[in-house]
Design an enzyme around this catalytic site. Structure first.
Site, mmCIF file in Angstrom:
data_model
loop_
_atom_site.group_PDB
_atom_site.id
_atom_site.type_symbol
_atom_site.label_atom_id
_atom_site.label_comp_id
_atom_site.label_asym_id
_atom_site.label_seq_id
_atom_site.Cartn_x
_atom_site.Cartn_y
_atom_site.Cartn_z
ATOM 1 N N CYS A 58 -16.120 3.718 -47.461
ATOM 2 C CA CYS A 58 -16.118 2.851 -48.647
ATOM 3 C C CYS A 58 -17.526 2.316 -48.910
ATOM 4 O O CYS A 58 -18.403 3.068 -49.309
ATOM 5 C CB CYS A 58 -15.085 1.739 -48.456
ATOM 6 S SG CYS A 58 -14.688 0.871 -49.972
ATOM 7 N N HIS A 64 -9.908 4.269 -46.607
ATOM 8 C CA HIS A 64 -10.081 3.513 -45.364
ATOM 9 C C HIS A 64 -9.163 4.053 -44.273
ATOM 10 O O HIS A 64 -8.044 3.562 -44.127
ATOM 11 C CB HIS A 64 -9.737 2.041 -45.591
ATOM 12 C CG HIS A 64 -10.769 1.277 -46.342
ATOM 13 N ND1 HIS A 64 -11.693 0.462 -45.724
ATOM 14 C CD2 HIS A 64 -11.026 1.197 -47.675
ATOM 15 C CE1 HIS A 64 -12.477 -0.092 -46.649
ATOM 16 N NE2 HIS A 64 -12.092 0.335 -47.830
ATOM 17 N N GLU A 121 -9.235 3.445 -41.194
ATOM 18 C CA GLU A 121 -8.929 2.423 -40.174
ATOM 19 C C GLU A 121 -7.711 1.591 -40.572
ATOM 20 O O GLU A 121 -7.104 0.935 -39.732
ATOM 21 C CB GLU A 121 -10.153 1.534 -39.918
ATOM 22 C CG GLU A 121 -10.382 0.391 -40.899
ATOM 23 C CD GLU A 121 -11.036 0.814 -42.217
ATOM 24 O OE1 GLU A 121 -11.157 2.033 -42.467
ATOM 25 O OE2 GLU A 121 -11.402 -0.088 -43.007
#
Lengths: 732, 220, 99
Positions: free
Chosen positions: B87, B195, B197
């Site tokens: 990002c 993302h 994660e």
């Protein structure tokens, strides 16, 4: 002119006399300005304080109740939760983007002031109707402001609610809730102590932001002519400054460097210096020349009253100053010693340390001596009852249902709602669910926090006392729907002009309803905010108390059931069937807002909430939705719109049964094998059940009433907000 | 041996702890790299996480690229070290010239936070070596400036050299050729807007990000 | 804070940098404004482009040097040449800064 300066500043003659009595002399203009902001409705709660004292505020798990920057509760595992909700209605009406952005910034500071890391934001928003262009412009700006500030500051916006009604035309409501977690033993309070300790101003420089009514002092001789250069400016938020301020402050707390800390909000330095001093029972000298100024030529009263954003006042021991400067330098945060803690009780404003005294006031008099008013109350004329027959005749059930559907995802997809990896249930459901982590190690506790915000002005316009009870009850049920039990409530009371006896009556009734419900459910009120004078063109808004509830989930091993329906599921309605059109969304759709509101039986509601919580935590049901505005019809349609399947239901004979509203009703979707377990649990709890039908196919069928393709429901649900707000709008 | 992943932090970065959490969930060690450091010793891979480095003022990534840490990361990358920009980290990498193209405002002119489907387009990068080409992953996006853009020659070169790492199945932001992630010529520097994660835990909705972190951790 | 020159007398120039998207790069903000103008009753508006302006003052010995410095600032920092270009306007403020 000078004689009536207090009036220009918004102080009554009696208030001015009282100030003279406190000081035992005539106050100078700076002192008068300081009293005027601290004794304003916004800072002193002078019209509401008397009534707020009726709310229950204690429970064994409450660590900090109302009166501090935020309420704090003990949630076990050595973890405490700080929570607060606050309004930013008037600034948002003038400059929607910055009004909302600074609302977010302000509430965050209230939370990290307590030593907590802010981990969640929620917004309760109210705007004028969607067919009004200016209301749409305000709504679009407010949502952009929350998105712009909240995302960049790095705190997820995990939920909230939005509603549109002509009552808010010209006076939108922007209520922002923030929740933070902290190790229980790191709790920091906003008080000064230790003679000789230093007051350090952290963060942004000070400009002429939000000096509002006090700006009259800037014009020489207080004539009508205001120097353009000295005009107060709109507060502008800087999320990057705030992010660095959060990180710097948390590091300062971890290093045990502060004695106390206070954020700068309404009334700026005046409030922060006098509050820390009076809470600590000490005095303070403030050197205004040490305050970094954004504009040249600022006067003492402007510096003391400025509402410039992203500032904190830390009280520290002198030997910790270098360490504090070091941490601030790392985070590129400005830090300047602007004050000294002194013996006695005086707040003194000086042109430099040991220089000329510009103002000298007993610090506590700005708070404790603020006036308290018992303003006259008057019950309005009785509302006329709406005949449900009348509504039935003129309404088309299908088009009514489609008009009542609205998916808020257009709003929340603009908010980062996932940061920190806590969001198990995000926006768009009955309540938000977050993982509860250890605030220091980040380790999971396998427990969860649930948060909900609720409000319904339609109910409160019909009956503010019962309406407010219903709102609290709805919050409790929303928490149950995700398997949580309530721990604390915060409120934001948005009302009209308190000098109008009918508004005062509404406020008083609403507080009584909230007190009754909170006592019934055993929920302490740990914080609140009152926003009065919500009116435009002389018309007061409908009474709009907003409540935020936080609850705990003892075992969070699976995602709680949401709205999604599984094929073959059975749909069962739990709870009494007592409903009416009074205060309903349906009657509002037809331009009517009156009739009877059905009171909630707190005992029945508690039993249902317990039953629902057990069904959720035992994993017996697949889907669940609390019935609220729009009744059973809207709940069914929302579940269908969020799922892959249609439904076929019966036992809903007419429009009233579909759209009528009543308390303590929950819709569940359940595997056929578990239906008997559900029915027997409900029976032993003495909760009535209605088997409505089943999930499957691609149509939305309510026998003898509605038969439309699922896509029709989906389309109405998905497109209402984007169509009204998303097209043709230009972002700033 | 446990891989140590350095996670870059600029003032305004906010996904550093989430990235470390994902790395540690998958058996790696996470280590914060403050923007003023030049020391990457003991670091096996670098993540530049999401957030708003320097407030995204001027342009996302425009100020961060001048930090001492970024020069060290550029050197690390040049020596073949795996670097992942997520990002805002992707934006920093394009600004620093470590990846081609630029990230413009979403074509809908709104910030977008939602879960999207992306398709793995190549297995030949440090981020996707344990994934399968054609695999669809459910990953959250969270950005205002995620609209990948580049000139036609650059685009053709990216395609010809198999440097498009991820594509959106349903383009949310107007990115050219549905591009959600790209890599550098030597395939050790990868930038992506989604993302991963945020997708390493079923309780949070998806575990599809794990395969990407497993690739990164096993890539040295 | 001083930029550049260490000795001698320098002039102060005021600088306006107008950053816009390069031709051919999509400009969704511009398109959106253009699309909404007719609905507000403003017809005939075309080629709307949205950019940003950056203002500062700079010290230099002369206009040529000021221009070179500003161009360098623009290409390394103020614009992303992949998508943006800058139009620079420089004016002598008639102020002299001694060191």
């Amino acid at each position: 002119m000078v004689d009536s300066l207090h009036r220009v500043l918004g102080l009554s003659d009696e208030e001015a006399t009282k100030i003279g009595d406190i000081l035992k002399r005539t106050p100078n203009p700076l002192e008068l300005a300081m009293y005027s902001v601290m004794w304003s409705e916004h800072c002193s709660y002078k019209s509401s304080r008397l009534h707020l004292s009726r709310l229950p505020t204690s429970a064994p798990w409450v660590l900090v109740g109302p009166g501090e920057n935020a309420g704090v509760i003990d949630v076990g595992d050595g973890i405490a939760v700080a929570i607060r909700i606050e309004s930013h209605n008037h600034p948002s009406a003038i400059e929607p983007y910055q009004g909302a952005a600074t609302g977010v910034g302000g509430i965050l500071r209230d939370i990290f002031t307590m030593g907590a890391r802010p981990i969640a934001l929620m917004d309760s928003l109210r705007f004028g109707s969607l067919d009004d262009a200016r209301s749409c412009w305000i709504a679009e700006g407010v949502v952009s402001g929350i998105s712009g500030y909240g995302n960049a500051v790095g705190v997820p916006t995990v939920g909230g609610e939005i509603d549109f009604d002509s009552t808010y035309q010209g006076n939108p409501l922007v209520n922002v809730l923030c929740l933070g977690t902290l190790p229980k033993d790191r709790l920091v309070l906003g008080r000064a102590s230790g003679i000789g300790n230093l007051a350090v101003l952290l963060g942004s420089s000070t400009g002429r932001d939000g000096i509002g009514g006090v700006s009259v002092l800037a014009s020489a001789g207080f004539s009508n002519q205001v120097d353009v250069e000295k005009r107060p400016s709109v507060q502008v938020g800087d999320p990057f400054e705030e992010k660095r301020l959060i990180e710097a402050c948390l590091e300062i707390f971890d290093s045990n460097l502060v004695v106390g800390i206070q954020d700068l909000g309404g009334a700026g330095l005046t409030c922060a210096t006098s509050e820390t001093a009076s809470r600590g029972g000490v005095g303070m000298d403030v050197d205004i020349s040490a305050v970094p100024q954004r504009e040249p030529g600022m006067e003492a009263h402007e510096i003391m009253i400025s509402e410039s954003q992203e500032r904190m006042l830390a009280i520290i021991e002198p030997n910790n100053l270098d360490l504090l400067f070091e941490i601030c330098a790392k985070w590129e945060v400005n830090a300047n010693v602007i004050g000294r803690v002194t013996a006695g009780d005086k707040l003194r404003i000086l042109d430099r340390f040991d220089g000329n005294v510009l103002a000298e006031i007993p610090a506590s008099s700005l708070h404790d001596d603020a006036p308290i008013y018992d303003r006259p109350k008057k019950k309005p004329e009785e509302n006329k009852t709406v005949s449900s027959e009348k509504l039935k005749v003129k309404s088309d059930v299908v088009s009514d249902l489609l008009s009542l559907l609205s998916d808020p995802s257009w709003v929340y997809s603009q908010y980062d709602h996932q940061l920190f990896l806590n969001t198990v249930v995000g926006p768009g459901y009955d309540a938000t669910v977050l993982k509860l982590r250890d605030p220091v190690s980040g380790l999971e506790t396998n427990k969860g926090l649930a948060i909900t915000t609720d409000g319904n002005h339609r109910w409160c316009a019909v009956n503010p006392r019962v309406g407010t009870k219903l709102i609290v009850a709805e919050g409790v049920m929303n928490l149950s729907c995700v398997g949580a039990h309530p721990l604390a409530l915060v409120n934001c009371l948005n009302f009209g002009n308190p000098e109008n006896p009918e508004v005062m009556w509404e406020l008083s009734e609403s507080i009584d309803g909230m007190a009754e419900a909170c006592e019934g459910f055993g929920i302490p009120v740990v914080g609140g905010n009152v926003s009065l004078y919500n009116e435009s063109s002389g018309v007061n808004i409908s009474p709009t108390p907003i409540v935020g509830l936080v609850g705990k989930i003892e075992e969070l091993h699976r995602k709680p059931p949401g709205f999604e329906l599984l094929e073959g599921n059975r749909l069962v309605l739990l709870g009494p069937s007592h409903i009416d059109v009074g205060g309903s969304l349906w009657s509002a759709l037809h331009g009517l807002n009156s009739g009877e509101l059905i009171d909630v039986d707190l005992e029945t509601h508690k039993v249902l909430a317990d039953l629902v919580r057990s069904l959720v935590s035992d994993g017996i049901i697949d889907g669940i939705h609390d019935l609220s505005a729009g009744g059973l019809g809207v709940a069914l349609a929302e579940m269908v719109a969020k799922s892959k399947f249609g439904i076929t239901v019966a036992r809903i004979p007419d429009a009233l049964s579909l759209f009528g509203e009543g308390p303590s009703r929950v819709l569940v979707s359940i595997n056929s094998e578990n239906v008997n377990e559900l029915l027997s649990r409900a029976e032993s709890a003495n909760i009535p059940t209605t088997r409505l039908g089943l999930v499957g196919g691609d149509r939305f069928i309510v026998k003898d009433l509605i038969d439309v393709p699922k896509e029709t429901i989906d389309l109405a649900f998905l497109t209402q907000l984007p169509n009204a707000l998303g097209v043709g709008t230009v972002s700033a | 041996m446990t891989a140590t992943v350095g996670v870059a932090v600029f003032p305004g970065t906010n996904c550093e702890l989430d990235s470390i959490h994902a790395v540690e969930t998958l058996g790696g060690d996470g280590k914060i790299l403050w923007h003023s450091t030049k020391n990457l010793s003991g670091v096996d891979a670098v993540i530049i996480p999401g957030g708003f480095a320097h407030g995204d003022y001027l342009r996302p990534g425009a100020i961060a690229r001048f930090s001492p840490l970024m020069s060290a990361i550029a050197k690390f990358a040049k020596n073949g070290g795996p670097v992942l920009g997520i990002c805002n980290g992707f934006q920093v990498l394009t600004e620093a010239g470590l990846l081609p193209g630029a990230l413009q405002k979403n074509n809908g002119l709104k910030f977008l936070c939602k879960t999207v489907q992306v398709r793995v387009e190549t297995e030949n990068t440090t981020l996707t070596r344990k994934a399968e080409k054609g695999m669809e992953l459910s990953l959250p996006i969270n950005h205002f400036e995620g609209n990948f853009t580049c000139d036609l020659d650059t685009l053709n070169s990216l395609i010809d050299h198999d440097r498009v790492v991820l594509r959106y199945c349903d383009n949310p932001n107007g990115s050219i050729d549905d591009i959600a992630g790209v890599c550098n010529e030597t395939r050790n520097v990868v930038g992506l807007m989604p993302h991963p994660e945020r997708a390493c835990d079923l309780l949070l909705g998806s575990e599809d990000g794990k395969v990407l972190f497993e690739s990164l951790l096993g890539s040295n | 804070m001083r930029i550049g020159l260490a000795v001698g007398v320098s002039l102060v120039f005021s600088v306006l940098v107008d950053v816009s998207l390069r031709k051919g790069i999509a400009d969704p903000a511009g398109s959106t404004i253009e699309r909404s103008l007719p609905t507000l009753g403003f017809l005939g508006v075309r080629d709307v482009g949205v950019g940003k302006t950056i203002r500062f003052t700079i010290e230099a010995e002369g206009e040529e040097e000021a221009k070179n410095k500003v161009e360098s600032i623009c290409s390394t920092f103020l614009t992303n040449p992949v998508i943006e270009e800058a139009k620079i306007t420089i004016e002598n403020t008639d102020q002299v800064e001694g060191n």
